[in-house]
Design an enzyme around this catalytic site. Structure first.
Site, PDB file in Angstrom:
ATOM      1  N   HIS A  11       0.836  -1.205   0.000  1.00 36.82           N
ATOM      2  CA  HIS A  11       0.000   0.000   0.000  1.00 36.82           C
ATOM      3  C   HIS A  11       0.868   1.251   0.000  1.00 36.82           C
ATOM      4  O   HIS A  11       1.550   1.546   0.979  1.00 36.82           O
ATOM      5  CB  HIS A  11      -0.873  -0.043   1.259  1.00 36.82           C
ATOM      6  CG  HIS A  11      -1.831   1.087   1.389  1.00 36.82           C
ATOM      7  ND1 HIS A  11      -1.805   1.967   2.458  1.00 36.82           N
ATOM      8  CD2 HIS A  11      -2.861   1.481   0.599  1.00 36.82           C
ATOM      9  CE1 HIS A  11      -2.786   2.836   2.326  1.00 36.82           C
ATOM     10  NE2 HIS A  11      -3.441   2.575   1.211  1.00 36.82           N
ATOM     11  N   HIS A  53      -1.418  10.718  -2.607  1.00 37.25           N
ATOM     12  CA  HIS A  53      -2.757  10.406  -2.105  1.00 37.25           C
ATOM     13  C   HIS A  53      -3.599  11.655  -1.887  1.00 37.25           C
ATOM     14  O   HIS A  53      -4.724  11.756  -2.376  1.00 37.25           O
ATOM     15  CB  HIS A  53      -2.656   9.622  -0.789  1.00 37.25           C
ATOM     16  CG  HIS A  53      -3.984   9.295  -0.187  1.00 37.25           C
ATOM     17  ND1 HIS A  53      -4.643  10.160   0.671  1.00 37.25           N
ATOM     18  CD2 HIS A  53      -4.795   8.219  -0.325  1.00 37.25           C
ATOM     19  CE1 HIS A  53      -5.789   9.633   1.026  1.00 37.25           C
ATOM     20  NE2 HIS A  53      -5.919   8.450   0.449  1.00 37.25           N
TER      21      HIS A  53
END
Length: 268
Positions: A11, A53
């Site tokens: 991730h 992100h």
């Protein structure tokens, strides 16, 4: 352990120990043996897809600038790694900063790194919405996949989003690329199950699977594979194994791989 060993997907790279979305974090994940890499992409003001992100850089680069208002050359001047270990100067064990590994990472560089790697590694790319550029993000993403020949059947890339519309765009532009419908709230499943493609993968969060024990079974009974985020503990991994999850997305790829190896050894 059951017969299905899930793919271990890093991730934002090996982001528990490294600054997320840096090439350093992805190289660490590859060195650990991760079978997949996950990234989020956003479009810069001059049209480059970068692995970031948040919509702005306050958390990861000490800047109030929004990605969509900033050109790649400006992003390249920023420090994307110090926030993770602000005391690195006092730590003899800390690795030396390296511009190739610690600067802003373009999706193109990440894809080319994976394409050149000596084993198959899959890449799960999440497009973030809403965004001021709308569908341009998906068009640019498919262009990048075509650049490395990953828009065809058997592609190691898949596209993920919480936006059903975004995934529909990708399906039209590159029908052979696998799609993952991310789910943040279990209550949305009843509606989404009627909308998504028959072969789409479903990606619920581990929190929802834990708090709503029937959700995972409802999804698999509807004929969809499960890819689950973000799985960082043994208890969370055990739940995924129980559900026959096909991929676990984790900040700690080395730890999860060790846990799976241990369970394989016990089962053997």
């Amino acid at each position: 352990m059951g017969s299905v060993r899930p793919q271990v997907v890093a991730h934002r790279g090996a982001s528990h120990d490294n600054a997320e979305h840096t090439l350093r974090a992805y190289v660490a994940a590859l060195d650990a043996g991760a079978e997949g890499l996950e990234c989020d992409v956003r479009l810069t003001a001059d049209g480059h897809l970068v692995c970031v992100h948040d919509r702005d850089l306050r958390r990861t680069a000490s800047s109030r600038a929004a990605i969509s208002n900033t050109e790649l050359a400006e992003l390249d001047q920023l420090d994307f790694h110090s926030w993770k270990n602000p005391w690195a100067d006092l730590d003899d064990e800390a690795p030396d900063p390296d511009d190739r590994l610690d600067k802003v990472l373009t999706l193109r560089t990440l894809l080319e790194t994976v394409a050149d790697y000596d084993r198959r590694v899959e890449v799960a790319i999440e497009t973030k919405h809403p965004t001021r550029y709308g569908g341009l993000v998906e068009r640019r993403l498919v262009d990048q996949l075509r650049h490395v020949g990953w828009d065809r059947p058997g592609s190691p890339a898949r596209v993920m989003s919480f936006s059903w519309t975004a995934l529909q765009r990708v399906e039209r532009l590159a029908p052979d690329v696998p799609l993952v419908m991310l789910i943040e709230h279990s209550r949305n499943w009843s509606m989404l199950r009627r909308m998504i493609g028959r072969d789409w993968i479903v990606g619920p969060g581990i929190k929802e699977l834990t708090e709503h024990p029937r959700l995972g079974r409802r999804i698999t009974r509807a004929g969809h594979d499960l890819h689950v985020w973000t799985v960082n503990t043994e208890a969370q991994l055990d739940l995924c194994l129980e559900l026959g999850v096909k991929a676990v997305i984790t900040d700690r790829p080395a730890y999860v791989l060790d846990l799976l190896d241990g369970k394989d050894a016990t089962a053997g």
